[in-house]
Design a protein around this motif. Structure first.
Motif, mmCIF file in Angstrom:
data_model
loop_
_atom_site.group_PDB
_atom_site.id
_atom_site.type_symbol
_atom_site.label_atom_id
_atom_site.label_comp_id
_atom_site.label_asym_id
_atom_site.label_seq_id
_atom_site.Cartn_x
_atom_site.Cartn_y
_atom_site.Cartn_z
ATOM 1 N N UNK A 57 0.829 -1.211 0.000
ATOM 2 C CA UNK A 57 0.000 0.000 0.000
ATOM 3 C C UNK A 57 0.859 1.255 0.000
ATOM 4 N N UNK A 58 1.980 1.212 0.739
ATOM 5 C CA UNK A 58 2.899 2.347 0.737
ATOM 6 C C UNK A 58 3.508 2.545 -0.650
ATOM 7 N N UNK A 59 3.854 1.418 -1.305
ATOM 8 C CA UNK A 59 4.396 1.511 -2.664
ATOM 9 C C UNK A 59 3.364 2.105 -3.608
ATOM 10 N N UNK A 60 2.102 1.682 -3.456
ATOM 11 C CA UNK A 60 1.025 2.212 -4.298
ATOM 12 C C UNK A 60 0.866 3.709 -4.082
ATOM 13 N N UNK A 61 0.916 4.120 -2.815
ATOM 14 C CA UNK A 61 0.791 5.545 -2.519
ATOM 15 C C UNK A 61 1.942 6.341 -3.127
ATOM 16 N N UNK A 62 3.161 5.829 -2.981
ATOM 17 C CA UNK A 62 4.317 6.504 -3.568
ATOM 18 C C UNK A 62 4.210 6.533 -5.088
#
Length: 308
Positions: free
Chosen positions: A169-174
């Motif tokens: 999810x953090x990768x998606x946000x970034x």
């Protein structure tokens, strides 16, 4: 002499009760108590199972064969009150041998009446089921251990999956942020491209003015020599602007092409990440299903131990 009778076809066969009891005594463990729980008699099978000689059995008390917890419980008092009232008891029981080993027996306690109908004693017939109970206990423990192991692994899997999901999810946000930056860069590149077009038009117009100025200076002959020099410089400037504009435009087109490739690659990566999230959520659901199954297995193992 007491006898039992059974019919076979059209004939009847009479069995001597003593012969029947002798046959039972040879195959089953038997012991007799008075109504106070004192041992009156025990056959060799029962004595041997409890670690005694038959000569030691007479005079012992029933409570000597039971666990301390059972003897001191209300259940033990109820147990003997029921026997004294003529109730038959048939159940799996835990008993203690002479050398303090635990023994599981499948036992039946039955009241024995005298000729006047009064209870004169209690006879117990038992089968040693210790080996079976130990095997069941071992199986139950193994099933519980297996269930605990599966449950632990399922919980670890769920925890790991949640960690991966959080990281994803953090990768998606970034990725979303980077996508927005690239989209803004595309917009800026488009604005710069429009400015280059305007500059090119200005350069073309400047070049046209320089040509017109050269024509007018030629008409003016010697009076237009100074104007001709200015016109030549303007033409050179227009040419340099045109060349610089082309170079900037070429670099800008290259940048725009690279940005487009990066955007396409990030969109593809984002699709893969989102698909990975979906798969992780499915894996979490499966781990939860395994955890539920392990919990049910643990309960069934405990139920098996209680029932058997």
């Amino acid at each position: 002499m007491i006898s039992t009778k059974r019919t076979i076809g059209s004939s009847s066969q009479v069995l001597d009760v003593n012969s029947v009891l002798a046959a039972i005594e040879q195959s089953l463990a038997m012991i007799e108590f008075d109504t106070n729980g004192n041992v009156l008699w025990a056959n060799e099978k029962f004595a041997a199972a409890m670690g005694y000689d038959t000569s030691e059995m007479s005079g012992l008390k029933h409570q000597q064969f039971c666990t301390t917890e059972f003897v001191n419980s209300e259940e033990y008092e109820v147990f003997w009150n029921n026997l004294r009232s003529g109730r038959t008891f048939q159940e799996k029981v835990l008993r203690v041998t002479k050398d303090k080993r635990f023994l599981w027996l499948e036992a039946t306690y039955t009241s024995v009446y005298d000729n006047d109908g009064h209870i004169q004693g209690i006879i117990k017939v038992a089968t040693d089921i210790t080996a079976r109970e130990n095997a069941i206990s071992q199986l139950t423990n193994e099933l519980q251990h297996m269930a605990e192991g599966i449950l632990e692994r399922a919980e670890d899997g769920i925890s790991t999956a949640h960690e991966v999901t959080s990281s994803t999810e953090q990768v998606v946000q970034e990725t979303d942020k980077n996508m927005k930056v690239l989209e803004l860069l595309e917009q800026k590149a488009e604005l710069v491209g429009n400015l280059i077009i305007k500059i090119r038009k200005i350069a073309d117009y400047t070049n046209l003015l320089a040509i017109n100025a050269a024509i007018e200076s030629a008409r003016a002959k010697e009076y237009g020599r100074g104007f001709k020099v200015v016109a030549d410089e303007v033409r050179k400037l227009a040419k340099q602007t045109e060349e610089t504009t082309r170079e900037v435009n070429s670099n800008l087109e290259s940048i725009a092409s690279q940005v487009a490739e990066v955007v396409q690659g990030m969109k593809h990566s984002q699709t893969i990440i989102v698909d990975g999230q979906t798969r992780i959520h499915k894996a979490v659901d499966q781990f939860k299903g395994i955890g539920t199954a392990a919990d049910q297995l643990d309960k069934q193992a405990k139920t098996l131990g209680d029932v058997l």
